[in-house]
Design an enzyme around this catalytic site. Structure first.
Site, PDB file in Angstrom:
ATOM      1  N   ASN A  36       0.858  -1.189   0.000  1.00 13.51           N
ATOM      2  CA  ASN A  36       0.000   0.000   0.000  1.00 13.51           C
ATOM      3  C   ASN A  36       0.900   1.249   0.000  1.00 13.51           C
ATOM      4  O   ASN A  36       1.719   1.435   0.903  1.00 13.51           O
ATOM      5  CB  ASN A  36      -0.895  -0.042   1.249  1.00 13.51           C
ATOM      6  CG  ASN A  36      -1.831   1.151   1.333  1.00 13.51           C
ATOM      7  OD1 ASN A  36      -1.430   2.277   1.088  1.00 13.51           O
ATOM      8  ND2 ASN A  36      -3.077   0.909   1.699  1.00 13.51           N
ATOM      9  N   HIS A  51       0.993   6.230   1.869  1.00 12.57           N
ATOM     10  CA  HIS A  51       1.732   7.186   2.700  1.00 12.57           C
ATOM     11  C   HIS A  51       2.978   7.758   2.026  1.00 12.57           C
ATOM     12  O   HIS A  51       3.585   8.688   2.545  1.00 12.57           O
ATOM     13  CB  HIS A  51       1.992   6.587   4.072  1.00 12.57           C
ATOM     14  CG  HIS A  51       0.681   6.346   4.779  1.00 12.57           C
ATOM     15  ND1 HIS A  51      -0.198   7.382   5.040  1.00 12.57           N
ATOM     16  CD2 HIS A  51       0.063   5.212   5.176  1.00 12.57           C
ATOM     17  CE1 HIS A  51      -1.287   6.881   5.605  1.00 12.57           C
ATOM     18  NE2 HIS A  51      -1.158   5.582   5.690  1.00 12.57           N
ATOM     19  N   ARG A  59       4.294  18.758   1.318  1.00 19.23           N
ATOM     20  CA  ARG A  59       4.950  19.913   0.712  1.00 19.23           C
ATOM     21  C   ARG A  59       4.328  20.348  -0.611  1.00 19.23           C
ATOM     22  O   ARG A  59       4.746  21.331  -1.198  1.00 19.23           O
ATOM     23  CB  ARG A  59       6.430  19.568   0.430  1.00 19.23           C
ATOM     24  CG  ARG A  59       7.333  19.709   1.628  1.00 19.23           C
ATOM     25  CD  ARG A  59       7.520  21.185   1.933  1.00 19.23           C
ATOM     26  NE  ARG A  59       8.228  21.374   3.180  1.00 19.23           N
ATOM     27  CZ  ARG A  59       9.538  21.593   3.289  1.00 19.23           C
ATOM     28  NH1 ARG A  59      10.299  21.606   2.214  1.00 19.23           N
ATOM     29  NH2 ARG A  59      10.086  21.782   4.463  1.00 19.23           N
ATOM     30  N   HIS A 116      -5.559   3.712  -1.703  1.00 14.38           N
ATOM     31  CA  HIS A 116      -6.883   4.120  -1.202  1.00 14.38           C
ATOM     32  C   HIS A 116      -7.145   5.549  -1.650  1.00 14.38           C
ATOM     33  O   HIS A 116      -6.472   6.480  -1.202  1.00 14.38           O
ATOM     34  CB  HIS A 116      -6.869   4.014   0.337  1.00 14.38           C
ATOM     35  CG  HIS A 116      -8.176   4.328   0.989  1.00 14.38           C
ATOM     36  ND1 HIS A 116      -8.341   4.260   2.347  1.00 14.38           N
ATOM     37  CD2 HIS A 116      -9.382   4.698   0.484  1.00 14.38           C
ATOM     38  CE1 HIS A 116      -9.598   4.572   2.662  1.00 14.38           C
ATOM     39  NE2 HIS A 116     -10.237   4.859   1.547  1.00 14.38           N
ATOM     40  N   ARG A 145      -9.162   8.327  -1.021  1.00 14.06           N
ATOM     41  CA  ARG A 145     -10.129   8.769  -0.001  1.00 14.06           C
ATOM     42  C   ARG A 145     -10.979   9.910  -0.547  1.00 14.06           C
ATOM     43  O   ARG A 145     -10.537  10.658  -1.424  1.00 14.06           O
ATOM     44  CB  ARG A 145      -9.389   9.222   1.263  1.00 14.06           C
ATOM     45  CG  ARG A 145      -8.715   8.079   2.011  1.00 14.06           C
ATOM     46  CD  ARG A 145      -8.193   8.546   3.357  1.00 14.06           C
ATOM     47  NE  ARG A 145      -9.251   8.697   4.317  1.00 14.06           N
ATOM     48  CZ  ARG A 145      -9.506   7.853   5.314  1.00 14.06           C
ATOM     49  NH1 ARG A 145      -8.754   6.791   5.494  1.00 14.06           N
ATOM     50  NH2 ARG A 145     -10.503   8.067   6.134  1.00 14.06           N
ATOM     51  N   ARG A 147      -6.711  12.951   0.872  1.00 14.40           N
ATOM     52  CA  ARG A 147      -5.620  13.387   1.755  1.00 14.40           C
ATOM     53  C   ARG A 147      -4.269  12.776   1.382  1.00 14.40           C
ATOM     54  O   ARG A 147      -3.237  13.286   1.761  1.00 14.40           O
ATOM     55  CB  ARG A 147      -5.946  13.085   3.216  1.00 14.40           C
ATOM     56  CG  ARG A 147      -5.885  11.628   3.573  1.00 14.40           C
ATOM     57  CD  ARG A 147      -6.050  11.417   5.049  1.00 14.40           C
ATOM     58  NE  ARG A 147      -7.399  11.639   5.499  1.00 14.40           N
ATOM     59  CZ  ARG A 147      -7.929  11.051   6.579  1.00 14.40           C
ATOM     60  NH1 ARG A 147      -7.189  10.251   7.311  1.00 14.40           N
ATOM     61  NH2 ARG A 147      -9.162  11.261   6.939  1.00 14.40           N
ATOM     62  N   GLU A 188      -8.699   0.700  -3.038  1.00 13.46           N
ATOM     63  CA  GLU A 188      -9.567   0.763  -1.853  1.00 13.46           C
ATOM     64  C   GLU A 188     -10.478   1.972  -2.004  1.00 13.46           C
ATOM     65  O   GLU A 188     -10.018   3.071  -2.346  1.00 13.46           O
ATOM     66  CB  GLU A 188      -8.727   0.920  -0.594  1.00 13.46           C
ATOM     67  CG  GLU A 188      -7.926  -0.311  -0.264  1.00 13.46           C
ATOM     68  CD  GLU A 188      -7.077  -0.091   0.971  1.00 13.46           C
ATOM     69  OE1 GLU A 188      -7.203   0.963   1.621  1.00 13.46           O
ATOM     70  OE2 GLU A 188      -6.272  -0.963   1.260  1.00 13.46           O
ATOM     71  N   THR A 236      -8.239   3.865   8.579  1.00 16.95           N
ATOM     72  CA  THR A 236      -9.493   3.116   8.517  1.00 16.95           C
ATOM     73  C   THR A 236      -9.709   2.381   9.841  1.00 16.95           C
ATOM     74  O   THR A 236      -9.059   1.392  10.133  1.00 16.95           O
ATOM     75  CB  THR A 236      -9.466   2.117   7.332  1.00 16.95           C
ATOM     76  OG1 THR A 236      -9.027   2.820   6.177  1.00 16.95           O
ATOM     77  CG2 THR A 236     -10.839   1.541   7.088  1.00 16.95           C
ATOM     78  N   GLU A 242     -11.180  -9.051   3.064  1.00 19.11           N
ATOM     79  CA  GLU A 242      -9.909  -8.706   3.702  1.00 19.11           C
ATOM     80  C   GLU A 242     -10.202  -8.520   5.187  1.00 19.11           C
ATOM     81  O   GLU A 242     -11.037  -7.685   5.570  1.00 19.11           O
ATOM     82  CB  GLU A 242      -9.313  -7.433   3.095  1.00 19.11           C
ATOM     83  CG  GLU A 242      -7.991  -7.078   3.767  1.00 19.11           C
ATOM     84  CD  GLU A 242      -7.188  -6.016   3.048  1.00 19.11           C
ATOM     85  OE1 GLU A 242      -7.342  -5.856   1.819  1.00 19.11           O
ATOM     86  OE2 GLU A 242      -6.400  -5.336   3.726  1.00 19.11           O
ATOM     87  N   HIS A 300      -3.708  -4.307   7.838  1.00 17.19           N
ATOM     88  CA  HIS A 300      -3.820  -3.116   8.678  1.00 17.19           C
ATOM     89  C   HIS A 300      -2.936  -3.243   9.911  1.00 17.19           C
ATOM     90  O   HIS A 300      -3.131  -4.134  10.730  1.00 17.19           O
ATOM     91  CB  HIS A 300      -5.254  -2.799   9.121  1.00 17.19           C
ATOM     92  CG  HIS A 300      -5.422  -1.325   9.387  1.00 17.19           C
ATOM     93  ND1 HIS A 300      -5.025  -0.727  10.553  1.00 17.19           N
ATOM     94  CD2 HIS A 300      -5.892  -0.323   8.604  1.00 17.19           C
ATOM     95  CE1 HIS A 300      -5.252   0.562  10.482  1.00 17.19           C
ATOM     96  NE2 HIS A 300      -5.776   0.849   9.308  1.00 17.19           N
ATOM     97  N   GLY A 351       1.157  -1.239   4.363  1.00 18.07           N
ATOM     98  CA  GLY A 351       1.575   0.066   3.867  1.00 18.07           C
ATOM     99  C   GLY A 351       2.355   0.903   4.847  1.00 18.07           C
ATOM    100  O   GLY A 351       3.555   1.124   4.682  1.00 18.07           O
TER     101      GLY A 351
HETATM  102  N1  PXP Z   1      -5.901  -2.967   4.019  1.00 13.30           N
HETATM  103  C1  PXP Z   1      -6.835  -1.984   3.997  1.00 13.30           C
HETATM  104  C2  PXP Z   1      -8.196  -2.320   3.504  1.00 13.30           C
HETATM  105  C3  PXP Z   1      -6.504  -0.673   4.389  1.00 13.30           C
HETATM  106  O1  PXP Z   1      -7.444   0.290   4.357  1.00 13.30           O
HETATM  107  C4  PXP Z   1      -5.174  -0.386   4.767  1.00 13.30           C
HETATM  108  C5  PXP Z   1      -4.732   0.989   5.101  1.00 13.30           C
HETATM  109  O2  PXP Z   1      -5.614   1.744   5.705  1.00 13.30           O
HETATM  110  C6  PXP Z   1      -4.252  -1.439   4.781  1.00 13.30           C
HETATM  111  C7  PXP Z   1      -4.649  -2.712   4.411  1.00 13.30           C
HETATM  112  C8  PXP Z   1      -2.834  -1.213   5.153  1.00 13.30           C
HETATM  113  O3  PXP Z   1      -2.713  -0.844   6.476  1.00 13.30           O
HETATM  114  P1  PXP Z   1      -1.336  -0.274   6.996  1.00 13.30           P
HETATM  115  O4  PXP Z   1      -1.063   0.979   6.234  1.00 13.30           O
HETATM  116  O5  PXP Z   1      -1.567  -0.072   8.447  1.00 13.30           O
HETATM  117  O6  PXP Z   1      -0.298  -1.336   6.716  1.00 13.30           O
END
Ligand code: PXP
Length: 257
Positions: A11, A14, A22, A47, A49, A53, A74, A105, A155, A199, A221
């Protein structure tokens, strides 16, 4: 020994968070996606959003056009996101709950309580050729709802397990949360659903989840992007990949012994 390959979806949200701090184009999430592919990722997750963001519409467009790996988009169950998904047709669309004020999330989608709301989105995504996945808490009633909605993939939200692990890795809540994930993965297999998880996973927690043999994919991620600051994205992904493979092999070894 029959061992299913455990896929790693990286993911890249970030990377975009840092870029957006910036403005401008650096660091570029598409470059991170290419690097993830070279480091052994099996897929890229992003994702989009509602508040944009981190990942932007342009990022999704560029990812679809320029990466060879399957893209897992996502998205919240909204008409705006559905239209974007149908326009870009990523490999998979993972429906997640979304609250504007949340930092990340928080908790899974209430599929059981939202069957009527979710049904048209699941159908439209599937009709457009996407593999539909629902991001849910590891609960039987949520899995049963995913099955009723015709989603081929779920998931499981691993956030509660990972948070309990940070509190006290040897504590009873950690074991209880892991058992919930194991039971949910087993129920998903009984229902014929492909099971993913993610997550909050880190180098310390990934092995516990990777060892569950009916889980087919992990999406990771925040930790990878954070760890990249210290050791580089390539190295962070390769180490995560190695820990996943090791846990899966050890789990298969233990089962066949
Ligand atoms: N899976 C889903 C559905 C998510 O929404 C996220 C991030 O919010 C992740 C996995 C990855 O989570 P993380 O960034 O905490 O590894």
């Amino acid at each position: 020994m029959n061992m299913q390959h455990l896929r790693l979806g990286v993911n890249i949200d970030h990377v975009a968070t840092i870029r957006n701090a910036r403005g401008g184009g650096h660091p570029d999430p598409v470059r991170a996606a290419r690097m993830a592919a070279a480091a052994g990722a099996d897929g890229i997750t992003a994702h989009l959003r509602e508040d944009r963001r981190h990942i932007s519409d342009t990022d999704i467009d560029r990812l679809v056009k320029s990466i060879d790996l399957p893209l897992n988009l996502e998205m919240a169950a909204t008409d705006e996101m559905l239209a974007i998904a149908v326009r870009h047709k990523p490999h998979a669309a993972c429906i997640v709950p979304e609250k504007r004020q949340e930092v990340t999330t928080e908790g899974g989608l209430d599929a059981a309580g939202g069957i009527d709301l979710l049904r048209p989105y699941c159908s439209a995504l599937a009709d457009a050729g996407m593999r539909v996945s629902l991001f849910i808490d590891p609960e039987v009633r949520q899995l049963d709802a995913a099955k009723a909605l015709g989603a081929p993939v779920v998931e499981l939200h691993t956030g509660a397990f990972c948070e309990a692990f940070i509190e006290d890795r040897d504590g009873a809540p950690v074991k209880a949360e892991l058992e919930r994930i194991k039971a949910a993965a087993a129920h998903a297999a009984d229902l014929g659903l492909e099971c993913h998880a993610g997550h909050g996973l880190t180098f310390d927690t990934v092995g516990y989840v990777a060892a569950i043999d009916s889980i087919a994919e992990l999406n990771i991620g925040h930790f990878l992007v954070g760890e990249a600051i210290f050791c580089g994205l390539d190295s962070a992904i390769k180490r995560m990949r190695a820990l996943m493979d090791q846990a899966r092999a050890e789990g298969a070894g233990a089962r066949s012994a």
